[in-house]
Design a protein around this motif. Sequence first.
Motif, short mmCIF file in Angstrom:
data_model
loop_
_atom_site.label_atom_id
_atom_site.label_comp_id
_atom_site.label_asym_id
_atom_site.label_seq_id
_atom_site.Cartn_x
_atom_site.Cartn_y
_atom_site.Cartn_z
N THR A 360 0.79 -1.31 -0.20
CA THR A 360 0.08 0.24 0.17
C THR A 360 0.82 1.23 0.07
O THR A 360 0.67 2.14 -0.72
CB THR A 360 -0.71 0.03 1.14
N LEU A 361 1.75 1.16 0.90
CA LEU A 361 2.83 2.37 0.96
C LEU A 361 3.54 2.48 -0.45
O LEU A 361 3.70 3.57 -1.04
CB LEU A 361 3.73 2.24 1.85
N ALA A 362 3.92 1.23 -0.96
CA ALA A 362 4.82 1.36 -2.22
C ALA A 362 3.81 2.08 -3.24
O ALA A 362 4.35 2.81 -4.20
CB ALA A 362 5.20 0.09 -2.54
N VAL A 363 2.77 1.67 -3.33
CA VAL A 363 1.73 2.28 -4.51
C VAL A 363 1.41 3.86 -4.20
O VAL A 363 1.55 4.46 -5.31
CB VAL A 363 0.27 1.51 -4.56
N LEU A 364 1.40 4.23 -3.13
CA LEU A 364 1.17 5.81 -2.80
C LEU A 364 2.33 6.25 -3.26
O LEU A 364 2.38 7.36 -3.80
CB LEU A 364 0.81 5.81 -1.34
N PHE A 365 3.83 5.78 -3.08
CA PHE A 365 5.03 6.57 -3.34
C PHE A 365 5.06 6.43 -4.90
O PHE A 365 5.27 7.56 -5.36
CB PHE A 365 6.06 5.51 -2.71
N LEU A 366 4.65 5.46 -5.37
CA LEU A 366 4.82 5.48 -6.95
C LEU A 366 3.61 6.37 -7.58
O LEU A 366 4.16 7.00 -8.63
CB LEU A 366 4.45 3.97 -7.64
N ALA A 367 2.74 6.53 -7.01
CA ALA A 367 1.66 7.36 -7.46
C ALA A 367 2.19 8.80 -7.32
O ALA A 367 1.93 9.74 -8.24
CB ALA A 367 0.22 7.35 -6.86
N ALA A 368 2.94 9.23 -6.17
CA ALA A 368 3.33 10.59 -6.06
C ALA A 368 4.52 10.71 -6.99
O ALA A 368 4.73 12.11 -7.59
CB ALA A 368 3.71 10.96 -4.66
N TYR A 369 5.38 9.69 -7.05
CA TYR A 369 6.52 9.82 -8.25
C TYR A 369 5.98 10.20 -9.80
O TYR A 369 6.58 10.92 -10.39
CB TYR A 369 7.35 8.51 -8.13
N PRO A 376 1.89 9.52 -17.27
CA PRO A 376 0.24 9.18 -17.56
C PRO A 376 -0.11 7.96 -16.51
O PRO A 376 -1.33 7.82 -16.14
CB PRO A 376 0.05 8.72 -18.65
N ALA A 377 0.73 7.04 -16.01
CA ALA A 377 0.24 6.14 -15.13
C ALA A 377 1.51 5.70 -14.07
O ALA A 377 2.75 6.08 -14.52
CB ALA A 377 0.22 4.76 -15.87
N MET A 378 1.16 4.70 -13.31
CA MET A 378 2.27 4.37 -12.28
C MET A 378 3.13 3.12 -12.84
O MET A 378 2.54 2.14 -13.64
CB MET A 378 1.56 3.86 -11.05
N GLU A 379 4.31 3.13 -12.69
CA GLU A 379 5.06 1.84 -13.19
C GLU A 379 6.18 1.55 -12.35
O GLU A 379 6.72 2.35 -11.17
CB GLU A 379 5.81 2.23 -14.43
N ALA A 380 6.51 0.11 -12.30
CA ALA A 380 7.24 -0.38 -11.23
C ALA A 380 8.04 -1.75 -11.99
O ALA A 380 7.13 -2.51 -12.39
CB ALA A 380 6.72 -0.64 -10.04
N PHE A 381 9.12 -1.78 -11.90
CA PHE A 381 9.78 -3.16 -12.64
C PHE A 381 9.36 -3.35 -13.98
O PHE A 381 9.27 -4.50 -14.30
CB PHE A 381 9.59 -4.18 -11.50
N GLY A 382 9.02 -2.33 -15.00
CA GLY A 382 8.86 -2.57 -16.07
C GLY A 382 7.48 -2.91 -16.38
O GLY A 382 6.76 -3.37 -17.42
N ARG A 383 6.41 -2.62 -15.41
CA ARG A 383 5.04 -3.14 -15.63
C ARG A 383 4.12 -1.87 -15.07
O ARG A 383 4.72 -0.96 -14.19
CB ARG A 383 4.72 -4.17 -14.46
N ARG A 384 3.07 -1.55 -15.82
CA ARG A 384 2.13 -0.65 -15.31
C ARG A 384 1.16 -1.01 -14.34
O ARG A 384 0.92 -2.40 -14.49
CB ARG A 384 1.54 0.04 -16.69
N ILE A 385 0.81 -0.13 -13.45
CA ILE A 385 0.00 -0.57 -12.26
C ILE A 385 -1.25 0.29 -12.26
O ILE A 385 -1.23 1.38 -12.58
CB ILE A 385 0.82 -0.16 -10.87
N PRO A 386 -2.53 -0.43 -12.70
CA PRO A 386 -3.54 0.32 -12.90
C PRO A 386 -4.17 1.25 -11.85
O PRO A 386 -3.59 1.30 -10.58
CB PRO A 386 -4.60 -0.89 -12.92
#
Length: 488
Positions: A360-369, A376-386
């Motif tokens: 949950t914390l990681a998703v919030l950080f990725l959204a802020a970043y 346009p979207a959150m991304e992590a490790f080469g994947r897009r997070i909806p």
Amino acid sequence: MAAQPGRRRRPSQRPPGASQRRSWLAGVREAVDSLVRTSPARFAILIFAGLIGITTLLLSLPIARAGEVSATPLADALFTATSTICVTGLTTVDMATYWSPFGNAVIFIGMNIGGMGVLTMASILGLVVSRRLGLRARLIAASDTNAARAHAGPVSEQQAIRLGEVGGLLATVALSTLAIEFVIFVGMIPSVLAQGYDFGTSVWYSAYYSVSAFTNTGFNPNPQGPVEFFDDYWFQSLMMLAVFLGSLGFPVIFALLRTWRVPRRWSVHVKLTLTTTISLWIAGALAFLVLEYDNPKTYGAFGFGKTLYEAFFMSTMTRSGGFATIDMADLYGSSLLVTDMLMFVGGGSASTAGGIKVTTLAVLFLAAYAEARGAPAMEAFGRRIPRDMLRLAVSVVLWGATIVAVSTVIIVQITKAPLDFVLFDVISAFATCGLSTGLTESLPPEGKYVMAATMFMGRVGTVTLAAALAAAQRRQLFKRPEERPIVG
């Protein structure tokens, strides 16, 4: 061909009441299946509440109390039962001396049951009752690995355990729990023997500590607790290892057991959990090292090496372990605040840890970043997070913050205690951590009930609780006009 005399088929002889028993069991299975179909989350919460009720009843018996013929007061029995099943570790009585062997056995079994998780346990019980692991039961177990399954809409299977692998997940939960606890148990025996205990007591203490550590409960079987092993680095390291593994979450353990040699095959959930967990562990240790280095009541009297090790031990336990080698009331206010933040985050999803969870914390950080970069979207490790994951993460944090705020206001009003101590213990209850400044032990009965409710809501999970209380999501065949309010 004429029928021969005596060869006529006779009706089967059934014992009296057999058909009624079968009808009763069939009715139970039907009721369970119906409840699972209509609301898996409510079924899971009902199972968990039932386990707490049974444990409360057992701990209320006079046989559960050591050296006393009177029964345990209801407030203490309910609080201990909730803390046991929710694997919290907060106590209102001395766990080492208050309970009899029967009471300790109930608590020992309850910690293992609670450590399996709300929805996973409900899946296993549903399987036992209905005699099969059907699609609905699989959905219950799968939702414990991915909270988004409690909501409508497509869910990426790469982020969690696939539906067809739920049977393997349940087996992993049971086998990994027993295997890890057994290894930790065997490793702890020499350290307990070295403290002068006889072999039988050493076996019991080691088994109790191994279960309490892996399930992130934090109960102590000996009067002095981990302080007795303050200079035993081997024992403390085993405790840290058990707490760390328990806080990762069974989906992560399941994935690591299968693909530990090929990290590129790890899902985004596994990578986010490991990355965020290790980052918070190191950051927490450095914070305690800097803030408490000159505190004479905690680490100020030790050398750099000992202080560094205890800082990492403290950082591990604040994530949900609940064990402490120092008095939490002696921490500086800044350290109490850091501990509050670490406890509130907690561990991994579908783990024995509590809190809002590291993903949950990681998703919030990725959204802020992503917002800061204008992506346009959150991304992590080469994947897009909806983006619906962001809505889910915000909902979890708001629910958690609301629970903590309401409980804190009520406890402050009841006890008139300092806010920093009350906030510390309330967050510890919500995050099922178990660390305490000493406030919980002195609570009046009404305060114990409030804290028990906080532990329950924290353990069943904010997502599960919201899904259970909300009505079925309705379809809306139109969209209203869009308008943007001013934010920030």
